[in-house]
Motif scaffolding. Structure first.
Motif, mmCIF file in Angstrom:
data_model
loop_
_atom_site.group_PDB
_atom_site.id
_atom_site.type_symbol
_atom_site.label_atom_id
_atom_site.label_comp_id
_atom_site.label_asym_id
_atom_site.label_seq_id
_atom_site.Cartn_x
_atom_site.Cartn_y
_atom_site.Cartn_z
ATOM 1 N N MET A 226 0.832 -1.178 0.000
ATOM 2 C CA MET A 226 0.000 0.000 0.000
ATOM 3 C C MET A 226 0.881 1.246 0.000
ATOM 4 O O MET A 226 1.770 1.385 0.824
ATOM 5 N N GLU A 227 0.648 2.129 -0.918
ATOM 6 C CA GLU A 227 1.489 3.317 -1.053
ATOM 7 C C GLU A 227 1.436 4.208 0.186
ATOM 8 O O GLU A 227 2.458 4.701 0.644
ATOM 9 N N LEU A 228 0.252 4.400 0.737
ATOM 10 C CA LEU A 228 0.103 5.264 1.902
ATOM 11 C C LEU A 228 0.939 4.755 3.069
ATOM 12 O O LEU A 228 1.664 5.513 3.715
ATOM 13 N N GLU A 229 0.865 3.491 3.325
ATOM 14 C CA GLU A 229 1.621 2.912 4.431
ATOM 15 C C GLU A 229 3.127 3.005 4.172
ATOM 16 O O GLU A 229 3.911 3.252 5.094
ATOM 17 N N ASN A 230 3.540 2.857 2.936
ATOM 18 C CA ASN A 230 4.952 2.983 2.576
ATOM 19 C C ASN A 230 5.464 4.391 2.862
ATOM 20 O O ASN A 230 6.529 4.577 3.447
ATOM 21 N N ILE A 231 4.711 5.390 2.460
ATOM 22 C CA ILE A 231 5.099 6.781 2.693
ATOM 23 C C ILE A 231 5.183 7.049 4.193
ATOM 24 O O ILE A 231 6.177 7.589 4.691
ATOM 25 N N ALA A 232 4.144 6.662 4.918
ATOM 26 C CA ALA A 232 4.099 6.911 6.360
ATOM 27 C C ALA A 232 5.239 6.215 7.090
ATOM 28 O O ALA A 232 5.854 6.791 7.993
ATOM 29 N N SER A 233 5.547 4.987 6.707
ATOM 30 C CA SER A 233 6.610 4.256 7.396
ATOM 31 C C SER A 233 7.972 4.872 7.137
ATOM 32 O O SER A 233 8.837 4.884 8.020
ATOM 33 N N LYS A 234 8.187 5.430 5.962
ATOM 34 C CA LYS A 234 9.471 6.074 5.666
ATOM 35 C C LYS A 234 9.636 7.375 6.444
ATOM 36 O O LYS A 234 10.731 7.686 6.905
ATOM 37 N N ILE A 235 8.561 8.111 6.597
ATOM 38 C CA ILE A 235 8.638 9.332 7.407
ATOM 39 C C ILE A 235 8.872 8.952 8.872
ATOM 40 O O ILE A 235 9.716 9.547 9.551
ATOM 41 N N ALA A 236 8.152 7.949 9.362
ATOM 42 C CA ALA A 236 8.340 7.497 10.744
ATOM 43 C C ALA A 236 9.778 7.035 10.964
ATOM 44 O O ALA A 236 10.396 7.366 11.991
ATOM 45 N N ALA A 237 10.324 6.304 10.007
ATOM 46 C CA ALA A 237 11.701 5.811 10.125
ATOM 47 C C ALA A 237 12.689 6.967 10.232
ATOM 48 O O ALA A 237 13.684 6.873 10.959
ATOM 49 N N HIS A 238 12.411 8.053 9.533
ATOM 50 C CA HIS A 238 13.296 9.225 9.628
ATOM 51 C C HIS A 238 13.365 9.722 11.069
ATOM 52 O O HIS A 238 14.409 10.170 11.534
ATOM 53 N N PHE A 239 12.253 9.630 11.779
ATOM 54 C CA PHE A 239 12.210 10.065 13.171
ATOM 55 C C PHE A 239 12.628 8.965 14.141
ATOM 56 O O PHE A 239 12.564 9.140 15.351
ATOM 57 N N GLY A 240 13.028 7.809 13.605
ATOM 58 C CA GLY A 240 13.544 6.731 14.438
ATOM 59 C C GLY A 240 12.497 5.833 15.077
ATOM 60 O O GLY A 240 12.772 5.173 16.078
#
Length: 108
Positions: A1-15
């Motif tokens: 799912m594209e939405l979940e992919n985007i959200a997880s990458k932003i979350a990963a940036h914040f650790g």
């Protein structure tokens, strides 16, 4: 799912992971709620085709009203020129995202 992919990458940036944001225990901590706000703001601003309910669900919120409130909260930081920690972290994240073209998928 594209939405979940985007959200997880932003979350990963914040650790953190999306699972961290969705946990019942400890997910109300300011640090985690700020990250949820940032994710919702970024996605709604850049991918308006996603509806509020989807944004709420991907970040572990229960309803669309919470997602709307998150968006307004971060938008308010930019409008008043706030220098809060959250705003500073978000500005850094935006620069990071713009510099790394592989971090997020191309806008549709």
């Amino acid at each position: 799912m594209e939405l979940e992919n985007i959200a997880s990458k932003i979350a990963a940036h914040f650790g953190v992971t999306l699972e961290d944001l969705k946990k019942k225990k400890g997910s109300r901590k300011r640090e985690l709620s700020d990250i949820r706000h940032h994710i919702i703001y970024y996605i709604h601003t850049n991918y308006p085709e996603f509806i509020w309910k989807e944004l709420a669900e991907v970040t572990g919120n229960k309803n669309h009203a919470t997602a709307i409130n998150s968006y307004k909260r971060i938008k308010g930081f930019f409008e008043v020129g706030s220098s809060t920690h959250a705003n500073t972290q978000w500005a850094i994240a935006c620069l990071f995202i713009k510099q790394d073209h592989k971090l997020l998928p191309e806008k549709i």
